[in-house]
Design a protein around this motif. Structure first.
Motif, short mmCIF file in Angstrom:
data_model
loop_
_atom_site.label_atom_id
_atom_site.label_comp_id
_atom_site.label_asym_id
_atom_site.label_seq_id
_atom_site.Cartn_x
_atom_site.Cartn_y
_atom_site.Cartn_z
N ASP A 101 53.56 43.70 79.52
CA ASP A 101 53.47 45.09 79.10
C ASP A 101 52.64 45.19 77.82
N PHE A 102 52.34 46.43 77.43
CA PHE A 102 51.41 46.70 76.35
C PHE A 102 51.99 47.84 75.51
N LEU A 103 52.14 47.60 74.19
CA LEU A 103 52.74 48.61 73.31
C LEU A 103 51.83 48.88 72.12
N PRO A 104 51.25 50.08 72.03
CA PRO A 104 50.36 50.38 70.90
C PRO A 104 51.15 50.63 69.62
N LYS A 105 50.56 50.24 68.48
CA LYS A 105 51.13 50.56 67.17
C LYS A 105 50.64 51.94 66.74
N PRO A 106 51.45 52.67 65.96
CA PRO A 106 52.84 52.38 65.58
C PRO A 106 53.77 52.74 66.73
N PHE A 107 54.88 52.02 66.82
CA PHE A 107 55.86 52.29 67.87
C PHE A 107 57.21 52.58 67.23
N THR A 108 58.03 53.33 67.93
CA THR A 108 59.35 53.68 67.41
C THR A 108 60.35 52.56 67.76
N PRO A 109 61.46 52.50 67.04
CA PRO A 109 62.49 51.50 67.38
C PRO A 109 62.96 51.61 68.82
N ASP A 110 63.14 52.86 69.31
CA ASP A 110 63.60 53.03 70.69
C ASP A 110 62.57 52.50 71.69
N GLU A 111 61.28 52.74 71.42
CA GLU A 111 60.23 52.23 72.31
C GLU A 111 60.25 50.71 72.35
N PHE A 112 60.43 50.09 71.18
CA PHE A 112 60.43 48.63 71.11
C PHE A 112 61.66 48.06 71.82
N ARG A 113 62.84 48.67 71.57
CA ARG A 113 64.06 48.18 72.24
C ARG A 113 63.94 48.30 73.75
N LEU A 114 63.37 49.41 74.23
CA LEU A 114 63.24 49.63 75.67
C LEU A 114 62.33 48.59 76.31
N ILE A 115 61.20 48.33 75.67
CA ILE A 115 60.25 47.37 76.27
C ILE A 115 60.81 45.95 76.23
N ILE A 116 61.58 45.64 75.17
CA ILE A 116 62.22 44.32 75.10
C ILE A 116 63.28 44.19 76.18
N ARG A 117 64.08 45.25 76.37
CA ARG A 117 65.13 45.20 77.39
C ARG A 117 64.53 44.99 78.78
N ARG A 118 63.44 45.70 79.08
CA ARG A 118 62.78 45.55 80.37
C ARG A 118 62.20 44.15 80.54
N ALA A 119 61.65 43.61 79.46
CA ALA A 119 61.07 42.26 79.53
C ALA A 119 62.14 41.21 79.75
N VAL A 120 63.31 41.40 79.11
CA VAL A 120 64.43 40.46 79.30
C VAL A 120 64.89 40.50 80.75
N GLU A 121 64.95 41.70 81.33
CA GLU A 121 65.33 41.83 82.74
C GLU A 121 64.30 41.13 83.63
N LYS A 122 63.04 41.29 83.28
CA LYS A 122 61.97 40.63 84.04
C LYS A 122 62.14 39.11 83.99
N ARG A 123 62.39 38.59 82.79
CA ARG A 123 62.59 37.14 82.62
C ARG A 123 63.78 36.66 83.46
N SER A 124 64.86 37.45 83.48
CA SER A 124 66.03 37.08 84.27
C SER A 124 65.67 37.00 85.75
N LEU A 125 64.90 37.97 86.23
CA LEU A 125 64.50 37.98 87.63
C LEU A 125 63.61 36.79 87.97
N VAL A 126 62.72 36.44 87.04
CA VAL A 126 61.83 35.29 87.25
C VAL A 126 62.65 34.01 87.39
N LEU A 127 63.62 33.81 86.47
CA LEU A 127 64.44 32.61 86.51
C LEU A 127 65.33 32.58 87.75
#
Length: 387
Positions: A101-127
């Motif tokens: 994914d791609f996140l432009p600066k500046p980003f809000t805390p909620d935007e960062f938490r959301l993209i991290i949560r989705r990436a963690v889910e993606k990593r779980s699916l990969v494993l």
């Protein structure tokens, strides 16, 4: 989803690093930071992250290079790009290099938490996918071992006893009794052959195939495959016609398993051909590839069966003479072809016939990832195929 994910943030701006750590504070994440690409790559080895968040514009090693190296080191790591110079072209380039994914600066805390949560889910699916794939491979191996011991051994004992019984009863057996013994022996032999085919289908070692690859003139496996199905074709009065250019195309492959894949496909075409029919086998180079087509004018394949015919143990309608297969031949062929970096497809019209197309990478002048090994042996191989 993972209970605790390890996240590595790489950015040359200290305020960004501090912000990311603060935003994720309180969540069940382990967070490490690096102020440049070089340090980030060092932490990759030490910290072994699940996620890497990287800035594109950094002094020294750029974010693009970090993406490349992360993907090379561990393709299962999920990468996220953050940048203050967001453009469509940079986003596309980042995705090409493996960014999730791609996140432009500046980003809000909620935007960062959301993209991290989705990436963690993606990593779980990969494993999970990797674990399921490994579990499937273990089941294949175990199944092959069970079939080999638990079914083959007793059937082989039955077969040997039948041979002995046939000899002992030969002087006194009636013609009808001898005929029944022959039928029993035939069915037992068929069962042993079927078990051997099943075992072969579930235990193909793709790594072993790749390790045995060399330059192969396609004329050789095609001729071997045609020779193998000739008895069956002759019995049905089916003519098998080959058309291979001279010199024959070269591929990087394992001659034995390529012939096996072709035997399954050509044999399948003979099986589904009508008596007195014809099967055409052609090979041609095209745009850096070699395409082998096997065409028949037989009973064809129903549209609902087409998506399933390469699945293991799937059998469609019987052949033109009521013949049924094991449901593994085409599945085996697909695994072999894919191990060679190729693909196999089919098009068919019920009542008019089918055409299977095997596409393989053509052998380049520099070979598959290196100089061609010995020009003279290759020339000899092609010459032998033309005899």
């Amino acid at each position: 989803m993972m209970d605790t994910a390890r996240i590595l943030v790489i950015d040359d701006e200290e305020i960004v690093l501090d912000s990311c750590v603060e935003i994720l504070r309180g969540d069940t994440y382990q967070v490490a930071t690096a102020g440049d690409g070089q340090r980030g790559l060092e932490l990759m080895r030490e910290f072994r992250p699940d996620l890497v968040v990287v800035d594109l514009k950094m002094p020294g090693i750029s974010g693009f290079e970090v993406l490349e190296r992360v993907r090379t080191a561990d393709p299962t790591v999920v990468t996220i790009v953050i940048t203050g110079y967001a453009t469509v072209s940079s986003a596309v380039e980042a995705m090409k290099r493996g960014a999730y994914d791609f996140l432009p600066k500046p980003f809000t805390p909620d935007e960062f938490r959301l993209i991290i949560r989705r990436a963690v889910e993606k990593r779980s699916l990969v494993l999970e996918t990797i674990a399921l794939r490994r579990e499937r491979e273990l089941l294949r191996e175990h199944f092959a071992a069970i079939v080999s011991h638990e079914l083959t051994a007793p059937l082989a004992a039955v077969q040997q006893n039948l041979f002995a019984l046939e000899r002992e009863l030969a002087p006194a057996a009636t013609e009808d009794q001898r005929s029944r013994l022959v039928r029993i022996k035939t069915r037992v032999a068929d069962l042993l052959q079927l078990i051997d085919t099943w075992r072969r289908g579930v235990s193909i070692d793709i790594d072993a195939i790749k390790s045995q690859c060399a330059a192969v003139s396609l004329r050789v496996p095609i001729e071997k495959a045609v020779e193998s199905v000739l008895v069956h074709a002759t019995r049905k009065a089916v003519e098998v016609v080959t058309a291979v250019p001279d010199p024959a195309p070269l591929v990087w492959g394992d001659q034995g398993t390529l012939a096996e894949a072709l035997v399954n496909v050509i044999g399948n075409a003979v099986k589904y051909s009508r008596v007195g029919g014809r099967v055409d086998v052609t090979a041609e180079p095209l745009d850096g590839e070699v395409r082998i087509a096997v065409a028949d004018a037989g009973v064809g394949i129903a549209p609902e069966d087409l998506p399933l015919i390469f699945d293991a143990f799937y059998t469609a309608q019987p052949g033109a003479a009521g013949e049924r297969g094991s449901g593994l031949g085409l599945a085996v062929s697909r695994r072999i072809v894919e191990a060679h970096g190729g693909s196999i497809t089919v098009r068919s019209t019920p009542g008019k016939g089918s055409t299977f197309v095997i596409t393989l990478p053509a052998l380049r002048d520099d070979g598959p990832g290196g100089p061609r090994h010995g020009a003279e042996p290759l020339a000899a191989s092609a010459k032998e195929g033309r005899r």
